[in-house]
Design a protein around this motif. Structure first.
Motif, mmCIF file in Angstrom:
data_model
loop_
_atom_site.group_PDB
_atom_site.id
_atom_site.type_symbol
_atom_site.label_atom_id
_atom_site.label_comp_id
_atom_site.label_asym_id
_atom_site.label_seq_id
_atom_site.Cartn_x
_atom_site.Cartn_y
_atom_site.Cartn_z
ATOM 1 N N SER A 41 31.570 43.417 37.395
ATOM 2 C CA SER A 41 31.929 44.459 38.529
ATOM 3 C C SER A 41 31.787 45.918 37.995
ATOM 4 O O SER A 41 31.706 46.891 38.817
ATOM 5 C CB SER A 41 33.463 44.016 38.985
ATOM 6 N N GLY A 42 31.815 45.978 36.605
ATOM 7 C CA GLY A 42 31.901 47.450 36.346
ATOM 8 C C GLY A 42 33.328 48.225 36.610
ATOM 9 O O GLY A 42 33.499 49.258 36.199
ATOM 10 N N ASN A 43 34.149 47.518 36.827
ATOM 11 C CA ASN A 43 35.333 48.236 37.079
ATOM 12 C C ASN A 43 36.495 47.452 35.966
ATOM 13 O O ASN A 43 37.179 46.455 36.340
ATOM 14 C CB ASN A 43 35.952 47.664 38.687
ATOM 15 N N PRO A 44 36.510 48.206 35.050
ATOM 16 C CA PRO A 44 37.595 47.860 33.989
ATOM 17 C C PRO A 44 39.029 47.771 34.643
ATOM 18 O O PRO A 44 39.479 48.509 35.345
ATOM 19 C CB PRO A 44 37.470 48.902 32.789
ATOM 20 N N SER A 45 39.762 46.464 33.986
ATOM 21 C CA SER A 45 41.288 46.367 34.601
ATOM 22 C C SER A 45 41.809 45.838 33.143
ATOM 23 O O SER A 45 41.239 45.178 32.439
ATOM 24 C CB SER A 45 41.262 45.374 35.496
ATOM 25 N N SER A 46 42.886 46.392 32.695
ATOM 26 C CA SER A 46 43.767 45.908 31.696
ATOM 27 C C SER A 46 44.532 44.687 31.768
ATOM 28 O O SER A 46 44.761 44.106 30.827
ATOM 29 C CB SER A 46 44.751 47.082 31.183
ATOM 30 N N ARG A 47 44.600 44.178 33.182
ATOM 31 C CA ARG A 47 45.187 42.964 33.386
ATOM 32 C C ARG A 47 44.465 41.788 33.547
ATOM 33 O O ARG A 47 43.564 42.144 34.427
ATOM 34 C CB ARG A 47 46.478 43.265 34.339
ATOM 35 N N ILE A 48 44.855 40.687 33.034
ATOM 36 C CA ILE A 48 43.812 39.595 33.656
ATOM 37 C C ILE A 48 44.463 39.132 34.871
ATOM 38 O O ILE A 48 45.445 38.905 35.034
ATOM 39 C CB ILE A 48 44.148 38.464 32.421
ATOM 40 N N SER A 49 43.380 39.022 35.668
ATOM 41 C CA SER A 49 43.820 38.530 37.121
ATOM 42 C C SER A 49 44.256 37.066 37.156
ATOM 43 O O SER A 49 44.010 36.210 36.333
ATOM 44 C CB SER A 49 42.525 38.852 37.928
ATOM 45 N N GLU A 50 45.028 36.824 38.236
ATOM 46 C CA GLU A 50 45.342 35.536 38.698
ATOM 47 C C GLU A 50 44.163 34.765 39.021
ATOM 48 O O GLU A 50 44.326 33.326 38.533
ATOM 49 C CB GLU A 50 46.141 35.552 39.979
ATOM 50 N N ILE A 51 43.140 35.088 39.502
ATOM 51 C CA ILE A 51 41.832 34.413 39.547
ATOM 52 C C ILE A 51 41.316 33.799 38.259
ATOM 53 O O ILE A 51 41.082 32.631 38.159
ATOM 54 C CB ILE A 51 40.901 35.121 40.287
ATOM 55 N N SER A 52 41.315 34.562 37.077
ATOM 56 C CA SER A 52 40.853 34.228 35.981
ATOM 57 C C SER A 52 41.746 33.259 35.341
ATOM 58 O O SER A 52 41.463 32.163 34.783
ATOM 59 C CB SER A 52 40.822 35.474 34.948
ATOM 60 N N ALA A 53 43.153 33.441 35.429
ATOM 61 C CA ALA A 53 44.057 32.534 35.035
ATOM 62 C C ALA A 53 43.770 31.071 35.911
ATOM 63 O O ALA A 53 43.894 29.950 35.192
ATOM 64 C CB ALA A 53 45.493 33.055 35.179
#
Length: 155
Positions: A41-53
Motif C-alpha cells: 500500500s505504501g502507507n506505513p503504519s506502526s501497529r499490526i492490523s487486526e486483519i494481519s492478526a
C-alpha cells in the motif's frame, strides 16, 4: 491463553511439542502479513492490523491441520491406546487398583480391545505409571487377571 489450554489437553506428545512453537509463530506471521500490506500500500503504519492478526491465526489453524495429518501417520495404534489410557489415569477416571477389564468394560473410545488395553497397561508398567499386583490362582488353577496400582505421584 486458548493455545495454552489446548496444549494441556493434548494427548499426542508430538503434536504438543509442535503446537508449542505456535506461541511465537502466530505473532511472527502477523508481522510478516503487516509488512507485506505496508509494502503493497505504501502507507506505513506502526501497529499490526487486526486483519494481519486474523490472517496469522487462520494460517496457524491451516498448518495445525496438516501437522495433525502428518503426525497421525507416525503414531502407531498401540501408542494411541497408551496415550488414551494415560489420559484417563491423569483425569482420575480409573481407580487404583484396577484390572484391564475394568477399563475395556467402560467402552471408552479407543480402549475397547482387551489385548490393546492389556498391552497399554504393560507399557505403562514399564514407564513406572503402574505397578502389577500378582494375582492369586483361582480355585480352578487358572490365574486371575493382574491388578494394576497407579503410581501415587500421578494422582
Amino acid at each position: 491463553m486458548r493455545n495454552r489450554r489446548k496444549l494441556e489437553s493434548e494427548t499426542n506428545n508430538l503434536i504438543k511439542e509442535h503446537l508449542g512453537k505456535y506461541n511465537s509463530l502466530m505473532p511472527s506471521l502477523a508481522l510478516i502479513f503487516h509488512l507485506v500490506t505496508i509494502a503493497d500500500s505504501g502507507n506505513p503504519s506502526s501497529r499490526i492490523s487486526e486483519i494481519s492478526a486474523k490472517r496469522a491465526i487462520y494460517w496457524c489453524k491451516y498448518l495445525e491441520s496438516h501437522a495433525r495429518r502428518i503426525y497421525g501417520m507416525v503414531v502407531t495404534p498401540s501408542q494411541n491406546v497408551v496415550t488414551l489410557l494415560a489420559k484417563k489415569i491423569k483425569e482420575g477416571k480409573i481407580p487404583s487398583p484396577f484390572k484391564a477389564k475394568d477399563v475395556y468394560d467402560k467402552k471408552w473410545s479407543g480402549l475397547t480391545n482387551p489385548n490393546s488395553v492389556k498391552n497399554a497397561c504393560n507399557i505403562l508398567t514399564n514407564e513406572n505409571w503402574l505397578k502389577v499386583v500378582t494375582p492369586r490362582k483361582s480355585s480352578g488353577g487358572r490365574p486371575n487377571d493382574p491388578e494394576y496400582i497407579i503410581n501415587p505421584s500421578l494422582l
